[in-house]
Design a protein around this motif. Structure first.
Motif, PDB file in Angstrom:
ATOM      1  N   PHE A  43      -0.584  -6.116   1.032  1.00 21.97           N
ATOM      2  CA  PHE A  43      -0.192  -4.847   0.405  1.00 21.97           C
ATOM      3  C   PHE A  43       0.088  -5.052  -1.080  1.00 21.97           C
ATOM      4  N   GLN A  44       0.762  -6.150  -1.416  1.00 22.74           N
ATOM      5  CA  GLN A  44       1.070  -6.439  -2.820  1.00 22.74           C
ATOM      6  C   GLN A  44      -0.207  -6.735  -3.605  1.00 22.74           C
ATOM      7  N   THR A  45      -1.146  -7.439  -2.985  1.00 16.06           N
ATOM      8  CA  THR A  45      -2.426  -7.718  -3.643  1.00 16.06           C
ATOM      9  C   THR A  45      -3.182  -6.415  -3.890  1.00 16.06           C
ATOM     10  N   ASN A  46      -3.215  -5.541  -2.880  1.00 15.62           N
ATOM     11  CA  ASN A  46      -3.876  -4.246  -3.047  1.00 15.62           C
ATOM     12  C   ASN A  46      -3.262  -3.479  -4.207  1.00 15.62           C
ATOM     13  N   GLU A  47      -1.939  -3.455  -4.279  1.00 11.00           N
ATOM     14  CA  GLU A  47      -1.262  -2.720  -5.347  1.00 11.00           C
ATOM     15  C   GLU A  47      -1.615  -3.298  -6.716  1.00 11.00           C
ATOM     16  N   ALA A  48      -1.682  -4.623  -6.824  1.00  8.71           N
ATOM     17  CA  ALA A  48      -2.031  -5.253  -8.098  1.00  8.71           C
ATOM     18  C   ALA A  48      -3.457  -4.901  -8.516  1.00  8.71           C
ATOM     19  N   VAL A  49      -4.383  -4.911  -7.569  1.00  6.73           N
ATOM     20  CA  VAL A  49      -5.771  -4.560  -7.872  1.00  6.73           C
ATOM     21  C   VAL A  49      -5.866  -3.089  -8.274  1.00  6.73           C
ATOM     22  N   LEU A  50      -5.188  -2.217  -7.536  1.00  7.23           N
ATOM     23  CA  LEU A  50      -5.217  -0.789  -7.856  1.00  7.23           C
ATOM     24  C   LEU A  50      -4.657  -0.529  -9.249  1.00  7.23           C
ATOM     25  N   LYS A  51      -3.648  -1.285  -9.623  1.00  5.46           N
ATOM     26  CA  LYS A  51      -3.057  -1.134 -10.960  1.00  5.46           C
ATOM     27  C   LYS A  51      -4.093  -1.448 -12.044  1.00  5.46           C
ATOM     28  N   MET A  52      -4.955  -2.421 -11.797  1.00  9.01           N
ATOM     29  CA  MET A  52      -5.999  -2.759 -12.768  1.00  9.01           C
ATOM     30  C   MET A  52      -6.961  -1.599 -12.971  1.00  9.01           C
ATOM     31  N   PHE A  53      -7.104  -0.733 -11.963  1.00  3.42           N
ATOM     32  CA  PHE A  53      -7.978   0.424 -12.048  1.00  3.42           C
ATOM     33  C   PHE A  53      -7.262   1.659 -12.562  1.00  3.42           C
ATOM     34  N   GLY A  54      -6.026   1.476 -13.046  1.00  3.74           N
ATOM     35  CA  GLY A  54      -5.289   2.606 -13.593  1.00  3.74           C
ATOM     36  C   GLY A  54      -4.590   3.453 -12.555  1.00  3.74           C
ATOM     37  N   LEU A  55      -4.360   2.894 -11.374  1.00  3.89           N
ATOM     38  CA  LEU A  55      -3.673   3.621 -10.308  1.00  3.89           C
ATOM     39  C   LEU A  55      -2.262   3.073 -10.146  1.00  3.89           C
ATOM     40  N   HIS A  56      -1.303   3.961  -9.997  1.00  3.60           N
ATOM     41  CA  HIS A  56       0.092   3.559  -9.869  1.00  3.60           C
ATOM     42  C   HIS A  56       0.603   3.919  -8.480  1.00  3.60           C
TER      43      HIS A  56
END
Length: 89
Positions: A43-56
């Motif tokens: 879940f933390q990895t997914n959140e970090a990747v999503l953040k790179m795409f401009g998603l919070h």
């Protein structure tokens, strides 16, 4: 997860830069394992990747010990949490 990653492709350009302004989202996970910590690293990895795409990620909702696809639909506490998360996002 593959469906999620496939859908992310439209969020970045050919140089892997975000196409849009930052967006908020709520992650919803369902797992058969009753241990809420079992997949936290993912879940933390997914959140970090999503953040790179401009998603919070503003909230994460997790249903544990889910024996079938309708487990969350029968859980009023989870449904209320999802409703409140959507209102605040």
């Amino acid at each position: 997860m593959k469906l999620l990653w496939d859908r992310l492709c439209g969020l970045f350009d050919e140089n892997f830069k975000p196409r849009y302004a930052a967006q908020k989202l709520i992650m919803v996970y369902s797992q058969g394992n009753p241990n809420a910590q079992a997949f936290q690293t993912s879940f933390q990895t997914n959140e970090a990747v999503l953040k790179m795409f401009g998603l919070h990620v503003v909230d994460t909702i997790l249903v544990t010990g889910a024996p079938g696809p309708n487990t969350a639909a029968k859980n009023k506490e989870i449904l209320l949490k999802a409703y409140e998360a959507g209102k605040s996002a």
